[in-house]
Design an enzyme around this catalytic site. Structure first.
Site, PDB file in Angstrom:
ATOM      1  NE  ARG A  74      -9.816  -1.917  -4.422  1.00  0.00           N
ATOM      2  CZ  ARG A  74      -9.672  -1.410  -3.393  1.00  0.00           C
ATOM      3  NH1 ARG A  74      -8.292  -1.921  -2.360  1.00  0.00           N
ATOM      4  NH2 ARG A  74     -10.040  -0.639  -2.421  1.00  0.00           N
ATOM      5  CG  ASP A 125      -0.630  -3.057   6.557  1.00  0.00           C
ATOM      6  OD1 ASP A 125      -1.579  -3.180   6.507  1.00  0.00           O
ATOM      7  OD2 ASP A 125      -0.575  -1.698   5.772  1.00  0.00           O
ATOM      8  CE1 TYR A 150      -9.969   2.699   6.422  1.00  0.00           C
ATOM      9  CE2 TYR A 150      -9.042   3.418   8.195  1.00  0.00           C
ATOM     10  CZ  TYR A 150      -8.695   2.941   7.374  1.00  0.00           C
ATOM     11  OH  TYR A 150      -7.772   3.634   6.494  1.00  0.00           O
ATOM     12  CE  LYS A 151      -8.642  -0.655   4.061  1.00  0.00           C
ATOM     13  NZ  LYS A 151      -7.299  -1.074   3.895  1.00  0.00           N
ATOM     14  CG  PHE A 161      -2.304   0.828   1.220  1.00  0.00           C
ATOM     15  CD1 PHE A 161      -3.153   0.450   0.652  1.00  0.00           C
ATOM     16  CD2 PHE A 161      -1.778   2.367   2.314  1.00  0.00           C
ATOM     17  CE1 PHE A 161      -4.408   1.196   0.855  1.00  0.00           C
ATOM     18  CE2 PHE A 161      -3.013   3.070   1.827  1.00  0.00           C
ATOM     19  CZ  PHE A 161      -4.439   2.624   1.218  1.00  0.00           C
TER      20      PHE A 161
HETATM   21  C1  LIG Z   1      -6.258   0.532   4.587  1.00  0.00           C
HETATM   22  C2  LIG Z   1      -4.765   0.382   4.664  1.00  0.00           C
HETATM   23  C3  LIG Z   1      -4.468   1.481   5.107  1.00  0.00           C
HETATM   24  C4  LIG Z   1      -4.991   2.578   5.846  1.00  0.00           C
HETATM   25  O1  LIG Z   1      -4.284   3.436   6.644  1.00  0.00           O
HETATM   26  P1  LIG Z   1      -4.559   4.153   7.382  1.00  0.00           P
HETATM   27  O2  LIG Z   1      -3.591   4.924   8.097  1.00  0.00           O
HETATM   28  O3  LIG Z   1      -5.861   3.999   8.070  1.00  0.00           O
HETATM   29  O4  LIG Z   1      -5.756   5.084   5.967  1.00  0.00           O
HETATM   30  C5  LIG Z   1      -2.719   0.932   5.376  1.00  0.00           C
HETATM   31  N1  LIG Z   1      -2.150  -0.318   4.779  1.00  0.00           N
HETATM   32  C6  LIG Z   1      -3.329  -0.728   3.834  1.00  0.00           C
HETATM   33  C7  LIG Z   1      -2.571  -2.077   3.045  1.00  0.00           C
HETATM   34  C8  LIG Z   1      -4.302  -0.923   4.175  1.00  0.00           C
HETATM   35  O5  LIG Z   1      -4.988  -1.820   2.869  1.00  0.00           O
END
Ligand SMILES: *Cc1c(COP(=O)(O)O)cnc(C)c1O
Length: 430
Positions: free
Chosen positions: A390, A215, A240-241, A121
């Site tokens: 997606r 992560d 939140y996912k 990410f």
């Molecule tokens: C959604 C997501 C994040 C989100 O990061 P925030 O700091 O909470 O905005 C981080 N890493 C990955 C791999 C994600 O999918």
């Protein structure tokens, strides 16, 4: 092809859908991997925290709130194969990564590299780079005769995926050396949904003496994870996912028990002070995972994570995974029959054991197709630049019938070229 309705009829988890707020049953929501739907119990919890605990209890409610980061962390621990005292809820995923990267660099003094890959990410990559910048001022330009300018200073090394869908040990191994302080990437890749072999990759990096951080943002609540069994050092993840914690709900972090004494948080604050209410000017870190807290947590958001986590625990991660695999397989079958003929490609692994809980489709006009699906078809996927659409599958509330219908609507967009009337200009949020 099997009828989606029949598959739903046989689904042992079907009753969970009614525990979410679903205002419009005709709207097909396939973006639970970005923001999960709202559990009905979250509204109840919000009323309790806001009206009772805040409104009536006022500052007295801190006795209830103070230990919430570890109490909810302990519940998340059961979903990721960790001990209750190895997980804490805090800050955002990116901030947690930043803290742990700095802690890892300090624990592996003398090693210069942080290794990741280009499926990770982007926010993670930014956080790593900024952490590296802090620990290592840019090296002065070396004289032309000096062979290896990279030998100085800390360095981010990014392994490259050849197909942008998967990555192999062969791609990662050459970057893992005795200079590697930390290897980190996403357990499930946000774009293609590729799922890494956590146990093997962890061992590969640890053989070189590196720490390993996963992560779990796209994995927690969607796939079984066993951090302890895989001997993982560090992890972070999002609530939140697939955990349905609500917009901006705080993230979590995991530090393996035996590392908690030695690792130092780079940000000291009173929430990690051993005795914060002594108000002593000398900082002394609490000797457990709470040492990675900083300041006052966002209590309302934090409290709202719990109903979603409870539901995932109740459904059982193994059963959720089983349904998720059946649903993504079904989606691939539907794609093959209805979408592939229109030039839509599959941008996720075909092998379910290498795949998380979403499917990525590829097309040069992906953004316009995404807009047509949202604006006219009541289907909400998301677009990921440059050419990905997606479809997120959340087995707690996604039905097989929805997947079948979403593909039919997608097909209509392609057949009637509905997307052609939409501009290829990206909105602020996609
Ligand atoms: C959604 C997501 C994040 C989100 O990061 P925030 O700091 O909470 O905005 C981080 N890493 C990955 C791999 C994600 O999918």
């Amino acid at each position: 092809m099997v009828n989606g309705g029949d598959l739903d009829h046989a689904d042992p988890l079907k009753h969970f859908r009614s525990r979410f707020v679903i205002e419009d049953p005709d709207l097909i929501y396939l973006d639970g991997n970005s923001l999960g739907r709202m559990p009905k119990a979250a509204a109840e919890r919000a009323r309790e925290v806001v009206s009772q605990q805040w409104g009536e209890g006022l500052v007295r409610s801190w006795s209830e709130w103070y230990e919430m980061p570890e109490r909810i962390g302990a519940k998340i621990a059961t979903l990721i194969g960790a001990q209750a005292d190895e997980v804490i809820v805090a800050d955002s995923t990116t901030v947690n990564l930043y803290k742990l990267v700095l802690a890892a660099l300090q624990a592996r003094k003398g090693r210069t590299d942080v290794v990741t890959d280009d499926l990770n990410f982007p926010s993670d990559v930014y956080a790593i780079e900024s952490a590296l910048g802090l620990t290592s001022p840019p090296a002065p330009s070396p004289p032309a005769h000096e062979a290896s300018p990279q030998a100085r200073g800390n360095k981010l090394r990014i392994a490259r995926s050849t197909d942008q869908i998967t990555i192999s040990e062969k791609d990662l191994a050459p970057l893992l050396t005795d200079r590697t302080a930390l290897f980190t990437t996403s357990h499930v890749s946000f774009k293609s949904a590729f799922m890494y072999d956590m146990e093997r990759i962890t061992a590969l990096a640890q053989e070189k003496g590196s720490l390993v951080l996963w992560d779990l943002s796209h994995a927690v609540g969607a796939v079984p994870i066993n951090l302890n069994k895989c001997n993982v050092d560090l992890a972070i993840g999002c609530t939140y996912k697939y955990l349905n914690g609500g917009p901006g709900s705080p993230a979590f972090l995991y530090v393996r028990k035996d590392l908690q004494q030695d690792l130092q948080s780079p940000i000291w604050g009173w929430f990690s002070q051993a005795n914060p209410f002594a108000f002593d000017l000398i900082y002394k870190a609490v000797p457990n995972v709470r040492k990675f807290l900083v300041g006052t947590p966002p209590i309302v958001s934090l409290a709202l994570i719990e109903p979603g986590v409870d539901m995932v625990i109740e459904a059982g991660i193994e059963r959720l995974r089983e349904k998720s695999v059946a649903q993504t397989e079904y989606l691939i079958e539907l794609w093959e029959e209805h979408l592939k003929p229109f030039g839509i490609s599959l941008k996720s692994p075909r092998d379910a054991s290498q795949r998380g809980s979403h499917i990525s489709f590829g097309h040069l006009d992906a953004l316009r197709i995404d807009k047509a699906l949202i604006e006219e078809m009541k289907v909400i996927p998301d677009f990921r630049s440059p050419d990905n659409i997606r479809f997120g599958v959340t087995p707690l509330y996604t039905t097989f019938q929805e997947l079948e219908e979403a593909v039919q609507r997608f097909k209509r967009v392609m057949k009637d070229k509905i997307y052609e009337k939409y501009s290829a200009e990206a909105p602020v949020v996609t």
